[in-house]
Write a protein that holds these residues in place. Structure first.
Motif, mmCIF file in Angstrom:
data_model
loop_
_atom_site.group_PDB
_atom_site.id
_atom_site.type_symbol
_atom_site.label_atom_id
_atom_site.label_comp_id
_atom_site.label_asym_id
_atom_site.label_seq_id
_atom_site.Cartn_x
_atom_site.Cartn_y
_atom_site.Cartn_z
ATOM 1 N N ILE A 94 9.924 6.758 -8.462
ATOM 2 C CA ILE A 94 9.380 5.463 -8.863
ATOM 3 C C ILE A 94 7.868 5.588 -9.012
ATOM 4 O O ILE A 94 7.263 6.578 -8.591
ATOM 5 C CB ILE A 94 9.723 4.352 -7.837
ATOM 6 N N GLY A 95 7.256 4.574 -9.629
ATOM 7 C CA GLY A 95 5.807 4.600 -9.822
ATOM 8 C C GLY A 95 5.427 3.732 -10.995
ATOM 9 O O GLY A 95 6.259 3.467 -11.870
ATOM 10 N N VAL A 96 4.181 3.276 -11.040
ATOM 11 C CA VAL A 96 3.761 2.420 -12.153
ATOM 12 C C VAL A 96 3.666 3.243 -13.431
ATOM 13 O O VAL A 96 3.428 4.453 -13.390
ATOM 14 C CB VAL A 96 2.404 1.713 -11.873
ATOM 15 N N ASN A 97 3.866 2.561 -14.562
ATOM 16 C CA ASN A 97 3.747 3.244 -15.847
ATOM 17 C C ASN A 97 2.331 3.788 -16.031
ATOM 18 O O ASN A 97 1.366 3.131 -15.667
ATOM 19 C CB ASN A 97 4.076 2.269 -16.990
ATOM 20 N N GLY A 98 2.263 5.005 -16.543
ATOM 21 C CA GLY A 98 0.959 5.629 -16.767
ATOM 22 C C GLY A 98 0.532 6.575 -15.672
ATOM 23 O O GLY A 98 -0.453 7.295 -15.802
ATOM 24 N N ALA A 99 1.286 6.589 -14.566
ATOM 25 C CA ALA A 99 0.917 7.467 -13.443
ATOM 26 C C ALA A 99 1.418 8.904 -13.652
ATOM 27 O O ALA A 99 1.037 9.813 -12.927
ATOM 28 C CB ALA A 99 1.467 6.921 -12.132
ATOM 29 N N GLY A 102 9.458 1.435 -13.189
ATOM 30 C CA GLY A 102 8.060 1.683 -13.536
ATOM 31 C C GLY A 102 7.198 0.444 -13.466
ATOM 32 O O GLY A 102 6.271 0.312 -14.244
ATOM 33 N N ARG A 103 7.525 -0.465 -12.572
ATOM 34 C CA ARG A 103 6.764 -1.713 -12.524
ATOM 35 C C ARG A 103 6.401 -2.088 -11.085
ATOM 36 O O ARG A 103 7.144 -1.794 -10.171
ATOM 37 C CB ARG A 103 7.592 -2.871 -13.115
ATOM 38 N N LEU A 104 5.277 -2.783 -10.975
ATOM 39 C CA LEU A 104 4.903 -3.320 -9.654
ATOM 40 C C LEU A 104 4.473 -4.776 -9.759
ATOM 41 O O LEU A 104 4.313 -5.444 -8.753
ATOM 42 C CB LEU A 104 3.746 -2.505 -9.060
ATOM 43 N N HIS A 105 4.280 -5.264 -10.988
ATOM 44 C CA HIS A 105 3.672 -6.603 -11.126
ATOM 45 C C HIS A 105 4.569 -7.697 -10.551
ATOM 46 O O HIS A 105 4.082 -8.741 -10.158
ATOM 47 C CB HIS A 105 3.312 -6.895 -12.589
ATOM 48 N N ASN A 106 5.883 -7.461 -10.531
ATOM 49 C CA ASN A 106 6.764 -8.429 -9.881
ATOM 50 C C ASN A 106 7.570 -7.694 -8.815
ATOM 51 O O ASN A 106 8.630 -7.158 -9.074
ATOM 52 C CB ASN A 106 7.705 -9.086 -10.908
ATOM 53 N N LYS A 107 7.006 -7.687 -7.609
ATOM 54 C CA LYS A 107 7.584 -6.867 -6.532
ATOM 55 C C LYS A 107 8.996 -7.320 -6.151
ATOM 56 O O LYS A 107 9.830 -6.526 -5.763
ATOM 57 C CB LYS A 107 6.656 -6.918 -5.310
ATOM 58 N N LYS A 108 9.242 -8.622 -6.298
ATOM 59 C CA LYS A 108 10.552 -9.156 -5.923
ATOM 60 C C LYS A 108 11.642 -8.544 -6.807
ATOM 61 O O LYS A 108 12.679 -8.103 -6.340
ATOM 62 C CB LYS A 108 10.540 -10.682 -6.042
ATOM 63 N N THR A 168 -0.512 12.895 -9.007
ATOM 64 C CA THR A 168 -0.791 13.539 -10.301
ATOM 65 C C THR A 168 -2.268 13.447 -10.680
ATOM 66 O O THR A 168 -3.044 12.730 -10.053
ATOM 67 C CB THR A 168 0.032 12.869 -11.415
ATOM 68 N N LYS A 169 -2.618 14.201 -11.716
ATOM 69 C CA LYS A 169 -3.929 14.131 -12.383
ATOM 70 C C LYS A 169 -5.100 14.473 -11.460
ATOM 71 O O LYS A 169 -6.209 13.952 -11.650
ATOM 72 C CB LYS A 169 -4.138 12.746 -13.021
ATOM 73 N N LEU A 170 -4.850 15.336 -10.486
ATOM 74 C CA LEU A 170 -5.941 15.702 -9.576
ATOM 75 C C LEU A 170 -7.005 16.546 -10.263
ATOM 76 O O LEU A 170 -8.106 16.713 -9.740
ATOM 77 C CB LEU A 170 -5.389 16.453 -8.352
ATOM 78 N N ASP A 171 -6.663 17.098 -11.452
ATOM 79 C CA ASP A 171 -7.640 17.919 -12.164
ATOM 80 C C ASP A 171 -8.700 17.058 -12.866
ATOM 81 O O ASP A 171 -9.712 17.577 -13.304
ATOM 82 C CB ASP A 171 -6.937 18.805 -13.200
#
Length: 307
Positions: free
Chosen positions: A112-117, A198-204, A259-262
């Motif tokens: 799981i994770g937000v889109n774009g991560a 891929g969403r967090l804006h509506n946690k419910k 991700t994206k630590l570089d």
């Protein structure tokens, strides 16, 4: 160290350059510039740790530990604190012995994770690595609300050489997982990886969706080991910590893919997440290639920060 590990360590050193320039350069001047260990010396270290995105909570834990070590070992030379600090940071990130248990038994891995991560990309890379290690892997395209997610995962499935179960765009994610679980059992897959939520804006809604998926897995595949990995974008620093906490309220998270630590000076967030939330960072990503996602190694990570 194997050639593969050496290669990744070099890329890790390179990938963490921005974070290291932020942190290690400051440490160099402190450890070589002070002649005595005093409050000002500790305050300087503290400031660098906070600026390196370790956060207040983690910084305080590290500083307490460092002071205790200095006292116990009766250290007088500031330069000797360098190794003590490295050891303290490594201990904040200890994964424990069973971090990758899902690799050794039939498992369902929810990602799981937000889109774009970098969630779908991480699913593909993880599938490729498990396949390369001799595992039979099946993917489930259960992130059905993002238009490009299915196409992206199809591309990664092809690249990784694994099969994928999918449905219509907008379909019920739990229904996709249901089909995938039965396919995994029929095809005797070692690991089923589900790209989902891929969403967090509506946690419910997110919580409901995940609960439904968990119910399907518990009912249809009770013997499977369940792993839930949340993908976080390392460039967002403390915001990644906030996201991890929010996802932790919606799901039983067992590990983090960072991700994206570089591309960031905020690599210290890897230490903060683990120390503050007690959720281990299990994988880190430092690039776009399939082998640029690797198992997290605390010793390598801290050594790369100080290299």
């Amino acid at each position: 160290m194997s050639e593969e590990k050496k290669g990744f360590f070099k890329r890790l050193v390179s990938g963490l350059a921005k974070t290291r320039n932020h942190i290690a350069a400051g440490f160099d001047s402190i450890f070589s510039g002070y002649s005595a260990i005093d409050e000002e010396f500790y305050e300087e270290i503290e400031e660098i740790l906070v600026m390196g995105d370790l956060g207040i909570h983690t910084t305080m834990a590290v500083m307490e530990d460092l002071k205790a070590r200095v006292k116990a070992d009766r250290i007088k030379d500031p330069a000797e604190c360098r190794e003590l600090l490295k050891n303290s940071l490594k201990e904040q990130m200890n994964l424990g012995e069973n971090a990758y248990e899902f690799e050794d038994r039939p498992s369902v891995v929810l990602v799981i994770g937000v889109n774009g991560a970098g969630k779908t990309t991480s699913v593909g890379k993880l599938a490729g690595q498990l396949k390369a290690s001799g595992k039979k892997v099946l993917l489930a395209a259960a992130d059905t609300f993002r238009a490009a997610a299915m196409e992206q995962l199809t591309e990664w499935a092809g690249r990784a050489g694994v099969e994928m179960i999918s449905g219509q765009e907008g379909a019920d994610p739990a229904a996709i997982v249901y089909d995938a679980v039965h396919a995994a059992k029929a095809r005797k897959a070692d690991v089923l990886i589900c790209d989902t939520a891929g969403r967090l804006h509506n946690k419910k809604n997110l919580m409901e969706e995940l609960r439904k998926i968990y119910r399907v897995i518990d009912r249809e595949y009770p013997e499977a080991y369940k792993e839930t990995l949340v993908v976080l974008d390392g460039t967002t620093g403390q915001n990644a910590l906030v996201q991890a906490r929010q996802f932790g309220e919606a799901a039983d998270i067992t590990g983090i893919i960072l991700t994206k630590l570089d591309g960031t000076a905020k690599g210290g967030i890897a230490i903060a997440i683990q120390s503050e939330l007690g959720i281990p960072v299990k994988y880190i990503g430092i690039g776009e290639k399939i082998d640029d996602l690797q198992k997290f190694d605390a010793v390598q990570f801290v050594d790369a920060l100080f290299e």
